[in-house]
Scaffold this motif. Structure first.
Motif, PDB file in Angstrom:
ATOM      1  N   UNK A 110       0.934  -1.086  -0.008  1.00  0.00           N
ATOM      2  CA  UNK A 110      -0.152   0.017  -0.080  1.00  0.00           C
ATOM      3  C   UNK A 110       0.804   1.142  -0.013  1.00  0.00           C
ATOM      4  N   UNK A 111       2.170   1.373   0.879  1.00  0.00           N
ATOM      5  CA  UNK A 111       2.704   2.243   0.856  1.00  0.00           C
ATOM      6  C   UNK A 111       3.451   2.567  -0.450  1.00  0.00           C
ATOM      7  N   UNK A 112       3.782   1.714  -0.986  1.00  0.00           N
ATOM      8  CA  UNK A 112       4.616   1.656  -2.467  1.00  0.00           C
ATOM      9  C   UNK A 112       3.715   2.066  -3.395  1.00  0.00           C
ATOM     10  N   UNK A 113       2.500   1.546  -3.445  1.00  0.00           N
ATOM     11  CA  UNK A 113       1.645   2.187  -4.795  1.00  0.00           C
ATOM     12  C   UNK A 113       1.086   3.432  -4.319  1.00  0.00           C
ATOM     13  N   UNK A 114       0.815   4.028  -3.283  1.00  0.00           N
ATOM     14  CA  UNK A 114       0.380   5.115  -3.060  1.00  0.00           C
ATOM     15  C   UNK A 114       1.556   6.161  -3.061  1.00  0.00           C
ATOM     16  N   UNK A 115       2.491   5.967  -2.693  1.00  0.00           N
ATOM     17  CA  UNK A 115       3.821   6.816  -2.945  1.00  0.00           C
ATOM     18  C   UNK A 115       4.190   6.842  -4.307  1.00  0.00           C
ATOM     19  N   UNK A 116       3.829   5.942  -5.162  1.00  0.00           N
ATOM     20  CA  UNK A 116       4.360   5.897  -6.449  1.00  0.00           C
ATOM     21  C   UNK A 116       3.081   6.801  -7.332  1.00  0.00           C
ATOM     22  N   UNK A 117       1.720   6.555  -6.768  1.00  0.00           N
ATOM     23  CA  UNK A 117       0.652   7.566  -7.315  1.00  0.00           C
ATOM     24  C   UNK A 117       0.929   9.016  -7.025  1.00  0.00           C
ATOM     25  N   UNK A 118       1.373   9.231  -5.887  1.00  0.00           N
ATOM     26  CA  UNK A 118       1.784  10.627  -5.652  1.00  0.00           C
ATOM     27  C   UNK A 118       2.859  11.153  -6.394  1.00  0.00           C
ATOM     28  N   UNK A 119       4.115  10.354  -6.417  1.00  0.00           N
ATOM     29  CA  UNK A 119       5.102  10.964  -7.293  1.00  0.00           C
ATOM     30  C   UNK A 119       4.602  11.223  -8.640  1.00  0.00           C
ATOM     31  N   UNK A 120       3.932  10.266  -9.449  1.00  0.00           N
ATOM     32  CA  UNK A 120       3.402  10.567 -10.548  1.00  0.00           C
ATOM     33  C   UNK A 120       2.521  11.676 -10.888  1.00  0.00           C
ATOM     34  N   UNK A 163       8.401  22.799  -3.440  1.00  0.00           N
ATOM     35  CA  UNK A 163       7.532  21.969  -3.849  1.00  0.00           C
ATOM     36  C   UNK A 163       7.934  20.630  -4.052  1.00  0.00           C
ATOM     37  N   UNK A 164       9.430  20.608  -4.428  1.00  0.00           N
ATOM     38  CA  UNK A 164      10.120  19.541  -4.777  1.00  0.00           C
ATOM     39  C   UNK A 164      10.061  18.396  -3.590  1.00  0.00           C
ATOM     40  N   UNK A 165       9.996  18.702  -2.393  1.00  0.00           N
ATOM     41  CA  UNK A 165       9.745  18.124  -1.329  1.00  0.00           C
ATOM     42  C   UNK A 165       8.566  16.861  -1.547  1.00  0.00           C
ATOM     43  N   UNK A 166       7.714  17.439  -2.070  1.00  0.00           N
ATOM     44  CA  UNK A 166       6.637  16.366  -2.186  1.00  0.00           C
ATOM     45  C   UNK A 166       7.138  15.132  -3.177  1.00  0.00           C
ATOM     46  N   UNK A 167       7.660  15.324  -4.248  1.00  0.00           N
ATOM     47  CA  UNK A 167       7.959  13.928  -5.267  1.00  0.00           C
ATOM     48  C   UNK A 167       9.480  13.525  -4.465  1.00  0.00           C
ATOM     49  N   UNK A 168      10.027  14.237  -3.607  1.00  0.00           N
ATOM     50  CA  UNK A 168      11.383  13.648  -2.859  1.00  0.00           C
ATOM     51  C   UNK A 168      10.727  12.709  -1.883  1.00  0.00           C
ATOM     52  N   UNK A 214       7.755  11.299  -1.642  1.00  0.00           N
ATOM     53  CA  UNK A 214       7.184  10.240  -2.356  1.00  0.00           C
ATOM     54  C   UNK A 214       8.136   9.054  -2.851  1.00  0.00           C
ATOM     55  N   UNK A 215       9.138   9.638  -3.592  1.00  0.00           N
ATOM     56  CA  UNK A 215      10.279   8.575  -4.058  1.00  0.00           C
ATOM     57  C   UNK A 215      10.911   7.916  -2.768  1.00  0.00           C
ATOM     58  N   UNK A 230      11.820   2.966   0.147  1.00  0.00           N
ATOM     59  CA  UNK A 230      11.678   2.209   1.538  1.00  0.00           C
ATOM     60  C   UNK A 230      10.823   0.947   1.561  1.00  0.00           C
ATOM     61  N   UNK A 231       9.681   1.356   0.658  1.00  0.00           N
ATOM     62  CA  UNK A 231       8.836  -0.053   0.807  1.00  0.00           C
ATOM     63  C   UNK A 231       9.260  -1.133  -0.201  1.00  0.00           C
ATOM     64  N   UNK A 232      10.231  -0.529  -1.232  1.00  0.00           N
ATOM     65  CA  UNK A 232      10.805  -1.568  -2.188  1.00  0.00           C
ATOM     66  C   UNK A 232      11.723  -2.539  -1.231  1.00  0.00           C
ATOM     67  N   UNK A 233      12.476  -1.599  -0.416  1.00  0.00           N
ATOM     68  CA  UNK A 233      13.542  -2.177   0.333  1.00  0.00           C
ATOM     69  C   UNK A 233      12.834  -3.250   1.610  1.00  0.00           C
ATOM     70  N   UNK A 234      11.889  -2.882   1.878  1.00  0.00           N
ATOM     71  CA  UNK A 234      11.061  -3.463   3.030  1.00  0.00           C
ATOM     72  C   UNK A 234      10.721  -4.864   2.353  1.00  0.00           C
TER      73      UNK A 234
END
Length: 113
Positions: free
Chosen positions: A18-28, A48-53, A55-56, A61-65
């Protein structure tokens, strides 16, 4: 370990997915929004670049987990220490690449203004 414990999915896996795909959605979404908002006459603030940073970072982190759950947590007791060492090196490499990318982006924005 009995057979039901081996096949039962780890409870953390669903949370990490859930974290990975929601972060990916926010990033995109943030990248698409930024491309529509920024103009040469009125550039976006660097804050404003803090948002995609962030999210990435969530994606990383979720990928590593998830990798930890697949490679280390599921390894046999005899091989777990070896998997932990390799996983730690991979984690440091991935986070180092993320930090390098964020730092280069921030530096290029700072010198360009």
């Amino acid at each position: 370990m009995n057979h039901s414990q081996e096949t039962a999915p780890d409870k953390r896996r669903k949370t990490l997915l859930i974290l990975e795909f929601s972060s990916l959605a926010v990033l995109l979404a943030s990248m698409a929004w930024f491309s529509n908002q920024a103009t040469e006459a009125d550039p976006l603030s660097a804050a404003w670049l803090l948002i995609p940073a962030i999210a990435s970072l969530g994606v990383f982190l979720s990928f590593i987990g998830l990798m930890y759950l697949r490679w280390v947590a599921s390894a046999s007791d005899q091989r777990r220490n070896r998997h932990r060492v390799i996983f730690a090196l991979l984690t440091l490499t991935l986070l180092g690449v993320w930090i390098y990318g964020i730092a280069n982006t921030w530096i290029s924005l700072s010198t360009g203004q």
